[in-house]
Design an enzyme around this catalytic site. Structure first.
Site, PDB file in Angstrom:
ATOM      1  N   GLU A  49      -5.737   3.834  25.249  1.00 57.60           N
ATOM      2  CA  GLU A  49      -5.049   2.637  24.976  1.00 57.60           C
ATOM      3  C   GLU A  49      -3.713   2.378  25.826  1.00 57.60           C
ATOM      4  O   GLU A  49      -3.786   3.319  25.652  1.00 57.60           O
ATOM      5  CB  GLU A  49      -4.264   3.306  24.015  1.00 57.60           C
ATOM      6  CG  GLU A  49      -4.152   2.283  23.034  1.00 57.60           C
ATOM      7  CD  GLU A  49      -2.150   1.750  23.298  1.00 57.60           C
ATOM      8  OE1 GLU A  49      -2.140   0.524  23.565  1.00 57.60           O
ATOM      9  OE2 GLU A  49      -1.328   3.071  23.090  1.00 57.60           O
ATOM     10  N   LYS A  96      -2.606  17.020  25.626  1.00 56.19           N
ATOM     11  CA  LYS A  96      -1.086  17.421  27.209  1.00 56.19           C
ATOM     12  C   LYS A  96      -0.431  15.949  27.404  1.00 56.19           C
ATOM     13  O   LYS A  96      -0.656  14.665  27.134  1.00 56.19           O
ATOM     14  CB  LYS A  96      -2.236  16.434  28.170  1.00 56.19           C
ATOM     15  CG  LYS A  96      -1.397  16.745  30.214  1.00 56.19           C
ATOM     16  CD  LYS A  96      -0.144  17.452  29.829  1.00 56.19           C
ATOM     17  CE  LYS A  96       0.687  17.220  31.618  1.00 56.19           C
ATOM     18  NZ  LYS A  96       1.076  16.672  31.358  1.00 56.19           N
ATOM     19  N   GLU A 109       3.669  -5.516  33.347  1.00 54.05           N
ATOM     20  CA  GLU A 109       4.465  -4.736  31.725  1.00 54.05           C
ATOM     21  C   GLU A 109       5.399  -4.128  32.752  1.00 54.05           C
ATOM     22  O   GLU A 109       5.436  -3.249  33.668  1.00 54.05           O
ATOM     23  CB  GLU A 109       3.201  -3.709  31.741  1.00 54.05           C
ATOM     24  CG  GLU A 109       4.089  -3.135  29.845  1.00 54.05           C
ATOM     25  CD  GLU A 109       2.641  -2.404  29.780  1.00 54.05           C
ATOM     26  OE1 GLU A 109       2.461  -2.426  28.057  1.00 54.05           O
ATOM     27  OE2 GLU A 109       1.951  -1.415  30.704  1.00 54.05           O
ATOM     28  N   CYS A 115       3.737  -0.719  23.926  1.00 55.53           N
ATOM     29  CA  CYS A 115       2.815  -1.881  25.073  1.00 55.53           C
ATOM     30  C   CYS A 115       2.557  -2.660  24.301  1.00 55.53           C
ATOM     31  O   CYS A 115       2.625  -3.835  24.358  1.00 55.53           O
ATOM     32  CB  CYS A 115       1.472  -0.845  25.495  1.00 55.53           C
ATOM     33  SG  CYS A 115       0.963   0.761  23.359  1.00 55.53           S
TER      34      CYS A 115
END
Length: 488
Positions: A259, A183, A392, A293
């Site tokens: 992750e 997906k 972040e 990331c």
């Protein structure tokens, strides 16, 4: 057969390219804001069919046991994709907004090549390990340990490096003998759908072994995570969504690989070449507009050199302007969407409200009226407790912070909910090793060292995730361990 946008509006379910039951949705070029085509809109029924196909392929075929066949199929896929690399490059730049130069590395060609590494693992892995004889309770036995595929894998992937992350899941999962339901993110459906077309038309991968379901409906990801027919969920994305995935998977005790986010530190020691280090920190944070990331977004420099480092970094960022991703010299392209640009702009407002100074950038670049661009930005005047130093952002935004020695630099790096990546620059090997040992993070580069490769495990400490992707460790995430004993 050429790959074209009009062929990217199909799902791959049970070996068949099919229209989505929900029609189609628009694909937007983030550099121009133009609709460049459509992708298949899957529904819950489509996801159910994909999971059923993957379950059937795993349970009723020899896919999981025929290591040589799996290796051949992976190499076949790699070679077929290489035959379409120029078409894929053009479509990837248009859909992802990534700078052209990155498609020669982690945005396209690198991940395609990595499929060969996982094919080699399928052939050469020690699937059975002989433990020899022992006499538990006085009975002589011969023991062995077998590695077997975990089963059906639900792979949920983000938009920032779609080929790299898709293949980092597909490659080891298929090599291990699993079947997969992928997906992909709704922002970048073509990168997955076009690979599905190649799988269906140019490889011998059996029906149902890999299924690709594109949709804007995020509930389909939850459906994939909650389905008891799925044995492992492999998710890459935000830490907040990772928590939700883990919570949902806990209801059926489904294994998870996560992750997640990062707020990685670029540590500069007092014996480093300051100009080189600051230039590299600037280059890192603007690459793909900071949408990675593992990108280092906190520049931590000696306090006595803070003013000099700020000036050097400001000048370096000013020379790395956002621009057209199709042009060879562009490093900083657009953000993926208007929503993501608004998120980054909100963090810039927060930085000023908290007392920070925008040294350069801080808004939309002049001359780029169309496209989701934000100028490379440097923020000074804050400490590590500021939101822009802790959260972040996922944009070309760098926060510069002072440290008072090596141990203080380590403490600042570790003062974060994340622990995904990092860099350290200096000249004394012992001091560098002390910093590497002290920073709690999954990867560290020393003086620009590049850890990214197919054979290097990638993942993080703390809220940056669970498990490792890539390398033998990443391959092992898709395996179960079975102990077998016989009377000797």
């Amino acid at each position: 057969m050429p790959l074209r946008p009009e062929t990217a509006s199909r799902l791959l379910i049970d070996g068949t390219l099919t229209a989505g039951s929900g029609g189609t949705f628009d694909v937007v070029n983030p550099a121009t804001e133009e609709v460049i085509g459509q992708a298949a809109q899957a529904t819950s029924a489509d996801m159910d069919a994909a999971i059923a196909a993957a379950r059937r392929a795993f349970d009723t075929t020899d896919w999981s046991r025929d290591h040589a066949f799996r290796a051949r199929c992976l190499r076949q896929l790699r070679d077929a994709l290489k035959g379409h690399v120029d078409e894929l490059r053009e479509l990837t730049i248009a859909e992802v907004g990534c700078p052209s130069f990155l498609t020669h590395g982690p945005q396209l060609e690198g991940p395609i090549d990595d499929l060969g590494y996982f094919a080699d693992l399928a052939e050469n892995y020690d699937w059975t390990v002989d433990l020899g004889e022992a006499e538990p309770m006085g009975i002589k036995n011969h023991r062995e340990v077998r590695s077997e595929a975990v089963g059906v894998v639900g792979a949920i992937t983000p938009w920032n490096f779609p080929h790299q992350i898709n293949f980092a899941k597909i490659g080891p999962a298929l090599a291990a003998g699993c079947t997969v339901v992928l997906k992909p993110a709704p922002d970048t459906p073509w990168c997955a759908a076009l690979v599905g077309e190649v799988i269906a038309t140019e490889t011998d991968i059996p029906a149902g072994v890999i299924n690709i379901v594109t949709s804007t409906d995020h509930r389909l990801g939850e459906q994939l995570t909650a389905d008891p027919r799925v044995d492992l969920v492999s998710f890459t994305g935000s830490t907040a969504t990772g928590r939700a995935v883990m919570s949902t998977a806990a209801q059926t005790l489904t294994k998870v690989f996560l992750e997640l986010g990062g707020k990685s530190a670029f540590l500069v020691l007092d014996d480093a070449d300051l100009a080189t280090a600051c230039s590299m920190a600037a280059f890192n944070v603007v690459t793909h507009a900071g949408q990675g990331c593992a990108i280092t977004t906190r520049l931590v420099v000696p306090r006595e050199k803070l003013a000099e480092a700020t000036a050097l970094t400001r000048d370096a960022l000013a020379g790395l302007a956002a621009g057209d991703p199709t042009k060879p010299g562009t490093v900083c392209g657009p953000l993926i969407s208007a929503r993501q640009r608004e998120r980054v702009e909100e963090y810039l407002r927060i930085a000023v409200e908290e007392g920070g100074t925008i040294e350069t950038g801080g808004g939309r670049p002049e001359g780029l009226e169309r496209g989701y661009f934000v100028s490379p930005t440097l923020i000074s005047g804050l400490d590590n407790s500021a939101r822009v130093a802790q959260e972040e952002i996922f944009g070309p935004v760098l926060v510069i912070l002072p440290h008072d020695g090596d141990d203080d630099a380590i403490a600042i790096a570790n003062d974060s909910p994340y622990g995904l990546s990092g860099q350290v620059w200096g000249t004394d090997p012992e001091r560098l090793d002390h910093v590497v040992n002290g920073v709690r993070t999954g990867t560290m580069g020393v003086n620009g060292g590049i850890w990214y490769a197919a054979d290097v495990p990638f993942g993080g400490y703390k809220q940056s995730g669970i498990g490792r992707e890539m390398g033998v460790a990443g391959f092992a995430e898709y395996l179960e361990t079975k102990a077998v004993a016989r009377p000797a």
